[in-house]
Design a protein around this motif. Structure first.
Motif, PDB file in Angstrom:
ATOM      1  N   PRO A 154       0.827  -1.209   0.000  1.00  0.00           N
ATOM      2  CA  PRO A 154       0.000   0.000   0.000  1.00  0.00           C
ATOM      3  C   PRO A 154       0.866   1.265   0.000  1.00  0.00           C
ATOM      4  CG  PRO A 154      -0.670  -1.518   1.755  1.00  0.00           C
ATOM      5  CD  PRO A 154       0.608  -2.043   1.177  1.00  0.00           C
ATOM      6  N   GLU A 156       0.301   4.041   1.332  1.00  0.00           N
ATOM      7  CA  GLU A 156       0.328   4.633   2.667  1.00  0.00           C
ATOM      8  C   GLU A 156       1.409   3.970   3.522  1.00  0.00           C
ATOM      9  OE1 GLU A 156      -2.562   3.039   1.463  1.00  0.00           O
ATOM     10  OE2 GLU A 156      -3.239   4.887   0.511  1.00  0.00           O
ATOM     11  N   TYR A 157       1.530   2.657   3.383  1.00  0.00           N
ATOM     12  CA  TYR A 157       2.564   1.948   4.139  1.00  0.00           C
ATOM     13  C   TYR A 157       3.953   2.402   3.681  1.00  0.00           C
ATOM     14  CZ  TYR A 157       5.717  -1.455   6.010  1.00  0.00           C
ATOM     15  OH  TYR A 157       6.778  -2.027   6.673  1.00  0.00           O
ATOM     16  N   SER A 159       4.841   5.164   2.278  1.00  0.00           N
ATOM     17  CA  SER A 159       5.080   6.522   2.749  1.00  0.00           C
ATOM     18  C   SER A 159       5.508   6.525   4.215  1.00  0.00           C
ATOM     19  CB  SER A 159       3.825   7.379   2.560  1.00  0.00           C
ATOM     20  OG  SER A 159       4.070   8.700   2.976  1.00  0.00           O
ATOM     21  N   ALA A 160       4.806   5.758   5.043  1.00  0.00           N
ATOM     22  CA  ALA A 160       5.170   5.660   6.464  1.00  0.00           C
ATOM     23  C   ALA A 160       6.544   5.014   6.620  1.00  0.00           C
ATOM     24  CB  ALA A 160       4.113   4.858   7.221  1.00  0.00           C
ATOM     25  N   ARG A 180       9.191  10.137  -3.399  1.00  0.00           N
ATOM     26  CA  ARG A 180       7.776  10.332  -3.020  1.00  0.00           C
ATOM     27  C   ARG A 180       7.034  11.100  -4.120  1.00  0.00           C
ATOM     28  NH1 ARG A 180       6.499   9.830   2.602  1.00  0.00           N
ATOM     29  NH2 ARG A 180       8.360   9.867   3.902  1.00  0.00           N
ATOM     30  N   LEU A 184       4.788   8.393  -5.382  1.00  0.00           N
ATOM     31  CA  LEU A 184       3.690   8.324  -4.425  1.00  0.00           C
ATOM     32  C   LEU A 184       2.773   9.538  -4.481  1.00  0.00           C
ATOM     33  CD1 LEU A 184       5.577   6.938  -1.291  1.00  0.00           C
ATOM     34  CD2 LEU A 184       4.359   5.657  -3.077  1.00  0.00           C
ATOM     35  N   ASP A 186       2.728  12.201  -2.806  1.00  0.00           N
ATOM     36  CA  ASP A 186       2.232  12.699  -1.516  1.00  0.00           C
ATOM     37  C   ASP A 186       3.085  13.806  -0.976  1.00  0.00           C
ATOM     38  OD1 ASP A 186       3.395  10.064   0.763  1.00  0.00           O
ATOM     39  OD2 ASP A 186       4.535  11.452  -0.442  1.00  0.00           O
TER      40      ASP A 186
END
Length: 186
Positions: A154, A156-157, A159-160, A180, A184, A186
């Motif tokens: 994912p 989101e994962y 990115s974290a 990113r 991504l 983001d």
């Protein structure tokens, strides 16, 4: 179904991908397994010396040891090659034996990817010179973004995880920010 791409990895890549899985601190990303994602998405190869380095890293109570143990548990998904008689000395670029043997192996296998974490130094440039195909060089943050782009992990994962690595491993913020932005958004 197409065969998975061949990826040659060095020790730090495997350790870095395993670290968030075994890190129980609240800052660690949760909800995915980047090591498993790599191992199921690519035909992963490594020199036997990398497995030796992982074995040497086990045996204590620290995060590195736990990450090494996890990688060794999954090592049946990694094809190892004994290349010690094929590579005389580590490349004269400040690289260790595992990295030098990994470059040789990537060239020998005509690998689709060579994944390394030497991006915070001039070693990245030396590795790119040593690889016969200049399009094969990837870093751990780059491969994480690629796994997100292909919906294996994912976004989101990832990115974290990138934030986690910047904060805990001191990965280059500007490099990670560019990845990113590109992958991504983001």
């Amino acid at each position: 179904m197409a065969d998975p791409a061949v990826a040659v990895v060095d020790t730090n890549v495997l350790l870095n991908l395993a670290t968030p899985v075994v890190d129980r601190r609240p800052t660690a990303p949760t909800g995915a397994d980047p090591l498993k994602a790599l191992l199921v998405s690519y035909d992963v190869h490594t020199p036997a010396s990398v497995i030796g380095e992982l074995s040497d890293a086990t045996g204590s109570d620290d995060l590195l040891s736990a990450a090494a143990a996890l990688v060794l548990q999954a090592s049946d998904r990694v094809t190892t090659h004994d290349v010690t008689n094929k590579v005389d000395d580590p490349l004269d670029y400040g690289l260790d034996r595992g990295e030098s043997e990994g470059i040789w192996l990537a060239n020998e296998l005509d690998a689709d990817l060579f994944i390394t974490d030497e991006f915070n130094s001039t070693n990245y440039l030396f590795i790119s010179l040593a690889l016969e195909d200049r399009n094969t060089l990837f870093t751990t943050p780059h491969i994480l973004c690629s796994l997100a782009t292909h919906d294996v992990l994912p976004a989101e994962y990832v990115s974290a995880a990138l934030t986690y690595y910047v904060e805990t491993k001191h990965w280059d913020r500007q490099y990670v920010a560019q990845l990113r932005k590109k992958y991504l958004a983001d």
